[in-house]
Scaffold this active site. Sequence first.
Site, PDB file in Angstrom:
ATOM      1  N   MET A  13     -44.540  14.444 -30.263  1.00 13.98           N
ATOM      2  CA  MET A  13     -45.415  14.275 -29.099  1.00 13.98           C
ATOM      3  C   MET A  13     -46.618  13.432 -29.512  1.00 13.98           C
ATOM      4  SD  MET A  13     -45.194  18.091 -27.394  1.00 13.98           S
ATOM      5  CE  MET A  13     -45.139  18.972 -28.965  1.00 13.98           C
ATOM      6  N   CYS A  95     -39.075   7.368 -24.732  1.00 15.57           N
ATOM      7  CA  CYS A  95     -40.463   7.284 -24.277  1.00 15.57           C
ATOM      8  C   CYS A  95     -40.593   6.230 -23.184  1.00 15.57           C
ATOM      9  CB  CYS A  95     -41.380   6.935 -25.440  1.00 15.57           C
ATOM     10  SG  CYS A  95     -43.128   6.866 -24.975  1.00 15.57           S
ATOM     11  N   HIS A 166     -33.103  14.405 -23.959  1.00 16.71           N
ATOM     12  CA  HIS A 166     -34.040  14.860 -22.924  1.00 16.71           C
ATOM     13  C   HIS A 166     -33.283  14.750 -21.604  1.00 16.71           C
ATOM     14  CE1 HIS A 166     -38.398  14.768 -21.230  1.00 16.71           C
ATOM     15  NE2 HIS A 166     -37.558  15.189 -20.310  1.00 16.71           N
ATOM     16  N   GLY A 208     -38.256  20.466 -20.390  1.00 22.24           N
ATOM     17  CA  GLY A 208     -38.498  21.579 -19.485  1.00 22.24           C
ATOM     18  C   GLY A 208     -38.203  22.959 -20.034  1.00 22.24           C
TER      19      GLY A 208
END
Length: 337
Positions: A13, A95, A166, A208
């Site tokens: 992150m 990203c 993701h 999530g």
Amino acid sequence: MLKAAATFSVAPMMDWTDRHCRAFHRALTRRALLYSEMVTTKAVIQGDRDRLIGFSDLEHPVALQLGGSDPAELAQCAKIAEDWGYDEVNLNCGCPSDRVQSGAFGACLMRDPQLVADGMQAMIESTQLPATVKCRIGVDDQDPRQALFALVEACRKAGVTRFIVHARKAWLKGLSPKENRDIPPLDYDLVYELKRSYPDLFISINGGVATLDEAQVHLAHVDGVMLGRAAYHEPALLGQVDRRFFAGEEDVAPFAALEVYRPYIQARLEEGVPLSHLTRHILGLMHGLPGARAFRRILTVDSIAPGAGLDVIDRAVEAVRDAAAAAAARRDLYLAS
């Protein structure tokens, strides 16, 4: 060993998972796989490597995430990652930021599976480290199933055996990176389908996942789970990871984690690192406990003072202990009445 660690990992992150954050997370879980922030290949090749990719031995197992698309640069950086002692090198194909798009890497690579495969092959040929891919399920108007399966198939042929997916599309136009974390909807079933279609590949799911209970549900369908924001904002949950995902290790309580992190803080303070750089990652540690607000306030305000040291953390911890004692006294009084 590394594949086992990938059963549970903490996401890379930007501006969050720096070396200090990873050292703190390691105080909570000895077994989970940790990831660096994304670092561009050009930065690794041309920049201050100690500042950009330096890390402490206590962080192992730890992976370096790269942002780039040039196979020669990726190969060079993979070798550098190996030389610096990383346990894995990972390519960011997820990203959605404008900066990443302007550099022709990140999520926009979902449009060019062969370029990704060429880069991964170059990395694999240049290092003994596992080379992995973190991707989305597609971008913009792509059909997610076609986009995801095309990328995985191309990379599989290049020798990639582990993917972190993701489970959300990225919209490169019209949505901010923040909005891309919540829009459009997640499609976990597609990632489950990917695992069924490629049983020989190690597939981790990301996006999530807010609780460890949710993570365990996903592990009935895939090989690994990666947590991002939940692990950062409520780090105490990482103290349960070793017990729940790695064969019975005991939980690490928040206070115990701070004691483990304390020598690292002291060492960095002696090197001249400001306390605020070390404490910003622990603000959520007492989430849900009496005194959590006071803990955050003391750390936020007092850590920026010139010469701030470990006494600031001691005062923050004492505020939590005092609040817990007051809450217990009120409870005892209520029960006695």
